[in-house]
Design an enzyme around this catalytic site. Structure first.
Site, PDB file in Angstrom:
ATOM      1  N   SER A 606       0.859  -1.187   0.000  1.00 50.01           N
ATOM      2  CA  SER A 606       0.000   0.000   0.000  1.00 50.01           C
ATOM      3  C   SER A 606       0.891   1.231   0.000  1.00 50.01           C
ATOM      4  CB  SER A 606      -0.881   0.014   1.249  1.00 50.01           C
ATOM      5  OG  SER A 606      -1.503   1.277   1.375  1.00 50.01           O
ATOM      6  N   TYR A 619      -2.353  -1.012  10.220  1.00 44.51           N
ATOM      7  CA  TYR A 619      -2.386  -1.270   8.779  1.00 44.51           C
ATOM      8  C   TYR A 619      -1.134  -0.726   8.104  1.00 44.51           C
ATOM      9  CZ  TYR A 619      -4.082  -1.256   3.938  1.00 44.51           C
ATOM     10  OH  TYR A 619      -4.215  -1.455   2.588  1.00 44.51           O
TER      11      TYR A 619
END
Ligand SMILES: [Zn+2]
Length: 738
Positions: A606, A619
């Protein structure tokens, strides 16, 4: 035509033990003459004992109006090139004017040198388009003259095991006479073409009592002036031959009796799992192959027998079988009771070296000055005592057909050895089929292979979002796609979508999951090593190995209003986003190493990995760890496997990572006006538009954008790139790597 039905009586299934009788007058009577031919072809092709996949052809001659003059003309509809009788539709049939086809004889006769394999014979194929009725675009097959010149309205040419068995044994002529009591003639092996058509015409005219011919080393052709009578004759002849063979079946003594004991199912599966990736690597040195495992009692009886090595060496007979199975299979003389796995691998390695040498010898001995260059010398069929039959092809469909054809060949040998002695196609004849210039021209006309053809791509997370889009993208490039998801229904749904688009392919062979098409759906929990291992075991049994693994599975747990996740949520985030990818890579590693073939791994990380911000600590740090995992794995898996990372920015479209609550929490965070009553998709679009405005390219980022990168990283386009992270984020300068 008002011809009287030539049926002996009203036939029904109870008249047959060896074929399926499927004619239904209620169906046939509703159809026009061309559809009746399609119907007859479908029911003939539906029974493997009548003909093999893609094998045989059928024709009907009929009177139809000429599209220009309106005059009544005689036309033959005949199964055209390509396709399969079982699945043929009206458009699979070529249509030709009989008058023009007959006129071709004049051109052929005028040639100075004529006969089988002469230049004029091949040149006649180019004349068929001049005979086409009603602009039908379906190309005529090389078997067209076999149908055209037989002076009957309906002709069936089949490749039934029982007829090929007669055609492929030493006493073929005498047996034809004995079994069919003079009703069926015999024509010696000859490569199909114009000359064979003329020979058959002469035989049929000189012997008006003939109802058909056994074609040496090849199959059966028979005829009638009524289509149902022709169908019933085909079945009757096959039944007659099959009964004759059945009465002489050698039972336990078949193939000289059993030499090796079979393995238990469990032992065999363990052996296959260890063997298949190694074997795939060994046969794929020139071109990657996809495998099909075919294990039936009949196959095991053959591979475990005394005579298997002798019979395997003789090769197959029917040209259809032979084109797929090659000149011969590789039989490995391994003793499953007294030798270990390493002995098997070294015997396979030695066997392959010998096989390639034999193939080269065959090519050199049989080639003509204008023959095409030698093709891949690796076997497409491998026979192992205790294990069974493993077939290889450029794709799943081809390897399934190859497995089907060799198992049919085993049945041909069983039958031929029961009634006489089996003989294969003479080597030069086999060569002249395999390297026929017309066959080569067909290969040359095929479109180039797609980017991911011959590859097995495992997409983990394929049940939704980027994974699903990636599965579609890879399948579009010819990949065999394994759709994996924690949610098995979602995985299977994506696989079913792909099968709906690309089909199952042809061929009816394959045991268990190996009977699959180019796509399967499997479930796996990537945080659990056993689950990942079991998933890869299924992939090996289905296709023989793996090439590309793409992990898109990931988890984002929306934090509480205070911006926190619980400790178990933190653990889960790292388990899925970091350890999960590691376990996948670690389990794939041994398969890749056994294969020794180039492959790739793509992990989805990401842009959050590079941008520190509030509210998604678990995350973001997990994705930063995943970025480094890419680099570590790139080093560990080199030089065979390239490892790269795909770093999407917030793709909102259809993403399971953007459930309604997360969308709402993000809209709130960014002070974007919305109404609680709005549909989730509308809220997602608002968020996507907001994100787009933050990027340099100002356009929403789609699933297709991500799938494109995942696919590209798996192809040769990135052959020289490993250990890198690629952001697909529309241009977020905060995420620029430095
Ligand atoms: Zn044929």
């Amino acid at each position: 035509m008002g011809k009287e039905r030539q049926r002996i009586n009203d036939m029904k299934q109870s008249d047959f033990n060896h074929v399926t009788y499927s004619w239904d007058d209620d169906v046939a009577s509703q159809l026009d003459p061309v559809e009746r031919l399609r119907y007859r072809s479908n029911i003939l092709g539906a029974d493997q004992r009548i003909t093999n996949t893609g094998g045989g052809n059928t024709s009907s001659k009929m009177t139809l109006p000429d599209p220009l003059t309106g005059e009544e003309v005689r036309v033959m509809y005949v199964k055209g090139s390509g396709g399969d009788l079982r699945t043929s539709k009206r458009e699979n049939f070529a249509s030709l004017y009989m008058e023009k086809l007959n006129a071709l004889k004049g051109i052929y006769d005028a040639a100075e040198v004529k006969g089988v394999k002469t230049e004029i014979e091949d040149a006649m194929v180019a004349m068929y388009p001049h005979c086409v009725y009603n602009l039908n675009p379906r190309a005529s097959s090389i078997d067209t003259p076999l149908h055209a010149f037989i002076p009957f309205d309906h002709v069936d040419h089949m490749h039934p095991i029982s007829a090929i068995a007669i055609a492929a044994c030493r006493d073929q002529v005498a047996l034809t006479e004995e079994i069919f009591e003079g009703e069926i003639g015999y024509v010696g092996w000859q490569r199909p073409g114009f000359d064979l058509g003329l020979q058959m015409e002469a035989l049929a005219k000189a012997n008006p009592h003939f109802k058909g011919l056994i074609m040496g080393q090849h199959g059966l052709i028979n005829w009638a002036d009524d289509d149902r009578a022709c169908y019933e004759l085909t079945l009757t002849l096959i039944e007659k031959a099959a009964r004759y063979i059945e009465q002489r079946d050698r039972g336990e003594k078949t193939f000289g009796g059993r030499k090796y004991q079979p393995l238990s199912d469990r032992e065999r599966e363990d052996l296959l799992l260890a063997l298949l990736p190694t074997l795939r690597g060994l046969v794929s040195q020139q071109n990657k192959f996809i495998g099909t495992v075919h294990i039936t009692d009949r196959v095991l009886q053959f591979v475990n027998s005394h005579d298997a090595p002798r019979l395997a060496e003789l090769g197959t007979s029917c040209p259809d079988h032979f084109l797929r199975t090659k000149i011969k299979p590789l039989y490995v003389g391994w003793d499953p009771q007294n030798e270990d796995f390493h002995a098997l691998v070294s015997k396979l390695e030695a066997g392959l070296v010998q096989y390639r040498e034999d193939y080269r010898t065959y090519y050199e001995a049989c080639k003509h000055p204008n023959s095409p260059a030698m093709r891949d010398p690796n076997p497409t069929v491998i026979l192992i005592p205790g294990v069974g039959l493993i077939a290889w092809g450029k794709n799943k469909s081809e390897s399934r057909v190859t497995a089907e054809f060799y198992s049919l060949s085993i049945e041909v040998m069983r039958a031929a050895e029961a009634i006489s002695a089996y003989q294969g196609l003479p080597r030069q004849e086999a060569f002249d089929i395999e390297y026929w210039l017309l066959e080569e021209a067909k290969l040359q006309r095929m479109p180039p292979e797609k980017d991911l053809a011959r590859n097995v791509v495992v997409v983990i997370g394929a049940g939704s979002g980027i994974g699903k889009a990636t599965a579609h993208r890879a399948a579009r490039e010819g990949a065999h796609v394994v759709c994996v998801d924690l949610n098995s229904e979602a995985a299977e749904a994506t696989a079913a979508e792909l099968t709906g688009i690309y089909g199952m392919g042809i061929g009816v062979a394959g045991t268990g999951i190996s009977a699959s098409g180019p796509t399967i759906g499997l479930s796996a929990d990537i945080t659990n090593r056993d689950s990942v291992r079991e998933m890869f075991r299924q992939v090996i049994l289905a296709y023989g190995g793996i090439d590309n693994v793409i992990v898109t599975a990931g988890v984002f747990i929306p934090p509480s209003k205070e911006g926190k996740v619980t400790d178990p949520q933190w653990d889960l985030t790292f388990n899925v986003n970091v350890k999960g990818s590691y376990l996948v890579a670690d389990e794939a590693r041994s398969i890749w190493q056994a294969q020794g073939l180039q492959g790739s791994l793509v992990l989805t990380t990401s842009v959050n990995a590079a941008v520190a911000k509030k509210g998604s600590m678990a995350y973001d740090t997990s994705k930063a760890a995943a970025n480094h995992l890419v680099r570590e794995l790139a080093i560990e898996l080199s030089p065979l496997i390239r490892v790269n990372g795909l770093a999407p920015a917030t793709v909102v479209e259809g993403s399971s990572m953007f459930p309604r609550e997360r969308v709402i929490s993000s809209l709130t965070k960014y002070n974007i006006a919305f109404d609680e009553s709005e549909e989730t998709e509308a809220l997602r679009n608002k968020l996507a538009a907001f994100y787009a405005q933050r990027t340099l390219t100002k356009a929403p980022i789609t699933l297709a954008d991500q799938a494109e990168m995942a696919y590209l990283l798996s192809t040769k386009a990135f052959a020289k790139t490993t250990g890198q992270i690629f952001s697909v984020d529309g241009g977020l300068h905060e995420a620029f790597l430095r």
